[in-house]
Design an enzyme around this catalytic site. Structure first.
Site, short mmCIF file in Angstrom:
data_model
loop_
_atom_site.label_atom_id
_atom_site.label_comp_id
_atom_site.label_asym_id
_atom_site.label_seq_id
_atom_site.Cartn_x
_atom_site.Cartn_y
_atom_site.Cartn_z
N VAL A 255 -2.28 12.11 -8.29
CA VAL A 255 -3.15 11.25 -7.31
C VAL A 255 -4.00 10.19 -8.04
O VAL A 255 -4.45 8.98 -8.06
CB VAL A 255 -4.18 12.10 -6.43
N ALA A 256 -4.17 10.72 -9.21
CA ALA A 256 -5.15 10.14 -10.49
C ALA A 256 -3.98 8.71 -10.74
O ALA A 256 -4.50 7.45 -11.74
CB ALA A 256 -4.86 11.22 -11.82
N GLU A 260 -5.41 3.44 -6.32
CA GLU A 260 -5.24 3.60 -4.80
C GLU A 260 -6.33 2.32 -4.55
O GLU A 260 -6.11 1.37 -4.04
CB GLU A 260 -5.87 4.45 -4.69
N ASP A 302 3.80 -37.01 5.52
CA ASP A 302 4.74 -38.52 5.68
C ASP A 302 3.22 -38.46 6.40
O ASP A 302 3.04 -38.05 7.20
CB ASP A 302 5.83 -37.78 6.51
#
Length: 433
Positions: A255-256, A260, A302
């Protein structure tokens, strides 16, 4: 001339007999094949054609339901990685003893980042889509056609095979100079635009370069996090600690290693770019399109017609070495021309050279012009000088027309006569006038 459509035309009356390609038919044959004339269709036949062929518009695409648009925000690979990371963190919280509230807060925070990122993307795309629909409804789609010999302005969706369309310089059909008439022989999905529409609808939707880069980084980060987490678990396994403790430690490492905060930062940055472009009146339907626009180095545009209100007004008339002022604004023939008697013949000739037509107020509160805005301004100033353009045209009917060449500043027929009168200049770039 013939309108854009399938190359092999079908008889508009029977709908069954195949005919040669329209480009191989003469103007008279085209009119015969489509059962029309130079005066155009009658009002009754136009209504019957609309009932038979349907409106001249592309099939409307089915819009994705809101729940699918919202769900699509969670299918990004990085969002999937974060959801998995949040789930792993929740699992770690339930497995560890004693349970750490900080782990639960981290799991909720990661999941919140995913939800926030999806909410920002969904809100932006939904708002842009609604704005685009409103702008599309505001854009007028009209065509000038001949019905029973009269020039009318009708909605483009009401065109049917056999309609005679009047084309003039400045029209949104890439008409650069001159004028002409075209016969519509296909409408809706059977036109060349319809074929392009079907091809575009069948083309797979491709991801932007930013999406490819983020997905590639997400795969590398996820692979590295899993590998390092497994390595940490294997390294600490001989220490004698419980398997649950080692598993929770490995989950924490995984997770580290997952950034996130990146998706939220990315979405906020793109949303800021969208807001800045919105202040400059640029509409962005997707957040990721900002990155593509930011990589643009050349923009080709244009411009046709005029800016502001698309109205032209004659304010001064120069003739005989003197200038006469003209009062009044817009296309309403209210106003005066100073010393009109001395410039009436000039304005009569100018009005006879115009293909535009003034339309008095009916459903609207303003006078308007069918045709080129500059020619409409000439008709208005002629009316201010006391001339009736319709009466003058009836008294001096037009025999033929030589379009004006904006490069040479003269008509093409006059340019041909100049070449014939001075052949010695044929290799030196033309004759100046």
């Amino acid at each position: 001339m013939t309108g854009g459509g399938t190359d092999a035309a079908v008889d508009a009356t029977s709908g069954s007999a195949p005919r040669p390609p329209v480009r191989e038919l003469t103007a008279g044959d085209v009119l015969t094949a489509l059962n029309t004339s130079r005066r155009g269709l009658s009002a009754e036949r136009a209504r019957a054609g609309l009932e038979r062929y349907g409106p001249n518009e592309m099939p409307r695409t089915r819009r994705r339901p809101l729940w699918r648009q919202l769900t699509a925000q969670f299918t990004d690979l990085f969002a999937v990685v974060l959801v998995v990371a949040s789930g792993i963190t929740f699992l770690a919280y339930w497995l560890e003893e004693p349970r750490d509230v900080g782990t639960l807060q981290l799991a909720v925070a990661i999941l919140g980042v995913v939800v926030l990122n999806a909410a920002i993307g969904f809100a932006q795309e939904y708002s842009a889509e609604r704005t685009a629909q409103a702008l599309e409804a505001m854009v007028p789609h009209a065509s000038r056609v001949l019905r029973d010999g009269r020039r009318l302005e009708v909605s483009a969706r009401d065109l049917v095979p056999g309609d005679v369309v009047v084309l003039e310089a400045g029209d949104a059909a890439d008409v650069v100079a001159g004028s002409g008439r075209a016969v519509v022989y296909a409408t809706g999905a059977t036109t060349e635009f319809g074929r392009i529409y079907r091809l575009a609808a069948a083309a797979p939707r491709q991801k932007t370069p930013l999406q490819h880069q983020v997905a590639s980084m997400a795969r590398r980060v996820a692979g590295a996090a899993l590998a390092i987490g497994a390595l940490m678990f294997a390294v600490r396994l001989p220490t004698g600690e419980s398997v649950v403790t080692l598993f929770v430690f490995a989950l924490g490492v995984i997770v580290a290693l997952v950034p996130e905060e990146l998706p939220a930062t990315l979405s906020v940055s793109l949303a800021i770019g969208v807001r800045r472009m919105a202040r400059r009146h640029a509409l962005i339907k997707q957040l990721l399109a900002v990155e593509a626009l930011g990589s643009t180095t050349v923009v080709c545009t244009d411009k046709t017609g005029t800016l502001t209100q698309a109205e032209m007004t004659v304010t001064r008339v120069w003739a005989g070495g003197a200038t006469r002022a003209v009062t009044g604004v817009g296309y309403a023939p209210g106003g005066e021309v100073a010393d009109a008697a001395r410039v009436r013949e000039l304005l009569r000739v100018a009005g006879l050279c115009c293909n535009a037509r003034l339309v008095p107020p009916e459903d609207t509160q303003h006078w308007r012009v069918l045709g080129d805005t500059t020619e409409g301004a000439l008709l208005v100033v002629a009316a201010k000088a006391g001339l009736d353009p319709s009466a003058e045209e009836a008294a001096a009917p037009r025999v033929t027309e030589f379009p004006f060449d904006s490069d040479r500043k003269l008509t093409k027929e006059r340019r041909r006569s100049c070449w014939r009168a001075a052949p010695r200049w044929s290799g030196r770039g033309g004759v100046g006038h």
